[in-house]
Design a protein around this motif. Structure first.
Motif, PDB file in Angstrom:
ATOM      1  N   ALA A 117       0.768  -1.165   0.183  1.00  0.00           N
ATOM      2  CA  ALA A 117       0.062   0.045   0.065  1.00  0.00           C
ATOM      3  C   ALA A 117       0.840   1.363   0.034  1.00  0.00           C
ATOM      4  N   VAL A 118       1.910   1.431   0.876  1.00  0.00           N
ATOM      5  CA  VAL A 118       2.775   2.463   0.676  1.00  0.00           C
ATOM      6  C   VAL A 118       3.404   2.555  -0.518  1.00  0.00           C
ATOM      7  N   LEU A 119       3.917   1.451  -1.270  1.00  0.00           N
ATOM      8  CA  LEU A 119       4.777   1.433  -2.477  1.00  0.00           C
ATOM      9  C   LEU A 119       4.019   1.975  -3.468  1.00  0.00           C
ATOM     10  N   LYS A 120       2.699   1.549  -3.544  1.00  0.00           N
ATOM     11  CA  LYS A 120       1.640   1.851  -4.669  1.00  0.00           C
ATOM     12  C   LYS A 120       1.260   3.211  -4.798  1.00  0.00           C
ATOM     13  N   TYR A 121       1.064   3.659  -3.610  1.00  0.00           N
ATOM     14  CA  TYR A 121       0.701   4.905  -3.460  1.00  0.00           C
ATOM     15  C   TYR A 121       1.637   6.124  -3.596  1.00  0.00           C
ATOM     16  N   LEU A 122       2.865   5.719  -3.188  1.00  0.00           N
ATOM     17  CA  LEU A 122       3.878   6.512  -3.227  1.00  0.00           C
ATOM     18  C   LEU A 122       4.534   6.610  -4.992  1.00  0.00           C
ATOM     19  N   LYS A 123       4.160   5.476  -5.601  1.00  0.00           N
ATOM     20  CA  LYS A 123       4.355   5.380  -7.011  1.00  0.00           C
ATOM     21  C   LYS A 123       3.567   6.486  -7.912  1.00  0.00           C
ATOM     22  N   ARG A 124       2.192   6.743  -7.322  1.00  0.00           N
ATOM     23  CA  ARG A 124       1.406   7.678  -7.832  1.00  0.00           C
ATOM     24  C   ARG A 124       1.387   9.046  -7.165  1.00  0.00           C
ATOM     25  N   HIS A 125       1.874   8.996  -6.141  1.00  0.00           N
ATOM     26  CA  HIS A 125       1.927  10.421  -5.283  1.00  0.00           C
ATOM     27  C   HIS A 125       3.526  10.506  -4.504  1.00  0.00           C
TER      28      HIS A 125
END
Length: 399
Positions: A263-271
Motif C-alpha cells: 500500500a505504501v509503495l503503490k501510493y508513493l508511485k502515484r504520489h
C-alpha cells in the motif's frame, strides 16, 4: 485545527477502537495482585503506566487472596510461598479480530527470597520456550521482554509505595490458553503449552485492511502537504523509533505501514516523495525481500530456504547454509550468520530494496531499508543508489 500526520493521526483516522495487549492485561493483573498481597485490598479498577506513558484503567474479573493473615510474618522473616494473591483481567482487543480477545489473563503473586527480584513463571495456558531463535532462552515462560519490563516496573513502584521488598514470583496464566494457542504460530515456533504474553506498546492496533490502507494514504498526503521530502514506512513502533533516531524525521513523515508494504509503495508511485525509508523487523522485511507485498503472517511466511540461498551468496559455507535453512525463526537465521561474519541482514535489506524499487518503477523515489531485531538493533541496511552502508552486527538502533 490543522490536520497532523504520523502514527497517531493514522490510528485516529481509522475509526476503529483500539484494545490492550496480553502484556498490558498481565501487568494490570500483577499490579492488582501485588497491591493486595501487601495491603489486603485489591484496587479495582487498577491503573498501570504503558511504555509510552498512557495510563489505562482495567476492571478486575476475578480476585482471590490466600494466607493474608500470615503474609506480614512471611515478609518480615523473608519467607516466600505461603502468602499469595491472584487477580485476573479480561482482554479487550478493541475492534481487532484478535484470537485472544475475551481471554481471562490471571496473575498470581507470591513473595520470593530476598534478592530474587521479579521471577516469572508460566501458569496454565501460558507457553514455555522450547526452541532457539526467540527473544527468550529455552525453558523460559513465553512472556516477552517488554511485558516483563512493564511488570518489573510495576512491582517496583508498588513496593516503594507500600513498603514491600519487590522480591516476588509472578505466575501468569490464561484460562483455556492451551486451546487458544493452537490457532496461533506458537506450536510451530516451539512455544508449547499455551499462549505468549506479548506487546511492545501495551496497545492493540485494530487491524482492518481498508481502514489501515486509507490511513497510509492519508499519511502520505499529509507529509506531502507539509513539504516533506523524506518519509519512513515502518512495520511497528520499534522500527518507527529506529527510523526516527537514524534520520531525525518529524512525526508527520512517519507512516505506520504495518504489514501493508504494498500500500505504501503503490501510493508513493502515484504520489511520490523524493526519499523513502522502509524500516522493520528482519523477519517481516525478509518477506518483502522475497517479493511479498503483504507481510501479515496469514498471507506470507518467512522462507528459510530463500534465506539460506542469500546466506550462501554472502559466503556461508554448506554447514551454515543448512543451519539457516533449518532455523526456527528468521531471527535465529540472522544471528547464526552474524556470528559467522555473513551479512545476511544487509543481503535481505538489499533484496527488500529491490522489491520496493520494482513496485516504484518510474517514480522519482530513492529508497533505503533498515532491518532490525526485536530489541531495535540494526541488523541490516541498504542505502539508496549511490550510497554505501554495511551494518555492524548488534549495532543499536539509537546510534
Amino acid at each position: 485545527m490543522a490536520e497532523t500526520g504520523g502514527r497517531a493521526a493514522q490510528l485516529k483516522s481509522s475509526g476503529l477502537r483500539h484494545g490492550w495487549t496480553t502484556g498490558a492485561c498481565a501487568t494490570a493483573a500483577t499490579a492488582a495482585a501485588y497491591t493486595a498481597l501487601l495491603t489486603g485490598e485489591f484496587p479495582d479498577p487498577v491503573t498501570i503506566t504503558l511504555p509510552k506513558g498512557q495510563q489505562p484503567a482495567f476492571a478486575l474479573a476475578v480476585e482471590e487472596l490466600g494466607c493474608h493473615g500470615q503474609e506480614l510474618t512471611d515478609r518480615q522473616e523473608g519467607v516466600g510461598g505461603r502468602a499469595w494473591a491472584m487477580a485476573g483481567v479480561v482482554k479487550d482487543a478493541g475492534d481487532d479480530p484478535d484470537v485472544t480477545h475475551g481471554a481471562l489473563i490471571r496473575a498470581t503473586v507470591r513473595h520470593a527470597p530476598p534478592g530474587s527480584g521479579t521471577v516469572f513463571r508460566a501458569g496454565p495456558g501460558v507457553g514455555t520456550v522450547t526452541k532457539a531463535g526467540l527473544p527468550l532462552p529455552v525453558g523460559e515462560p513465553a512472556i516477552n521482554p517488554v511485558p516483563r519490563q512493564m511488570m518489573r516496573d510495576t512491582v517496583a513502584e508498588i513496593a516503594a509505595r507500600h513498603g514491600g521488598s519487590g522480591d516476588v514470583e509472578v505466575e501468569i496464566s490464561v484460562d483455556d490458553g492451551e486451546r487458544i494457542a493452537r490457532s496461533t504460530w506458537n506450536p510451530r515456533l516451539g512455544i508449547l503449552g499455551g499462549l505468549s504474553i506479548l506487546g511492545t506498546t501495551g496497545i492493540v492496533v485494530p487491524y482492518s485492511c481498508s481502514a489501515w490502507i486509507d490511513s497510509i494514504r492519508r499519511g502520505v498526503d499529509v507529509a506531502r502537504a507539509a513539504g516533506r521530502t523524506h518519509v519512513a514506512g515502518c512495520t511497528g513502533s520499534t522500527s518507527e523509533r529506529v527510523a526516527t533516531a537514524v534520520h531525525g524525521l518529524p512525526e508527520d513523515a512517519l507512516l505506520d505501514m504495518g504489514d501493508f508494504a504494498g500500500a505504501v509503495l503503490k501510493y508513493l508511485k502515484r504520489h511520490p516523495v523524493p526519499r523513502l525509508t522502509v524500516a522493520g523487523g528482519f523477519a517481516k522485511l525478509s518477506k518483502l525481500a522475497a517479493g511479498h507485498l503483504d507481510l501479515h503472517s496469514a498471507r506470507s511466511q518467512v522462507d528459510k530456504g530463500y534465506l539460506a540461498e542469500l546466506a550462501e551468496r554472502g559466503g556461508a559455507d554448506p554447514a551454515l547454509t543448512a543451519a539457516v535453512a533449518a532455523a526456527n525463526t528468521g531471527l535465529e537465521a540472522v544471528q547464526l550468520c552474524s556470528a559467522a561474519g555473513v551479512p545476511l541482514g544487509d543481503l535481505v535489506a538489499e533484496a527488500a530494496r529491490a522489491t520496493a524499487l520494482g513496485v516504484l518503477t518510474g517514480a522519482p523515489v530513492a529508497v533505503d531499508v533498515i532491518c532490525i531485531d526485536r530489541a531495535g538493533n540494526i541488523v541490516g541496511r541498504a542505502a539508496p543508489a549511490g550510497g554505501t552502508h554495511r551494518s555492524r552486527p548488534g549495532r543499536p538502533g539509537a546510534d
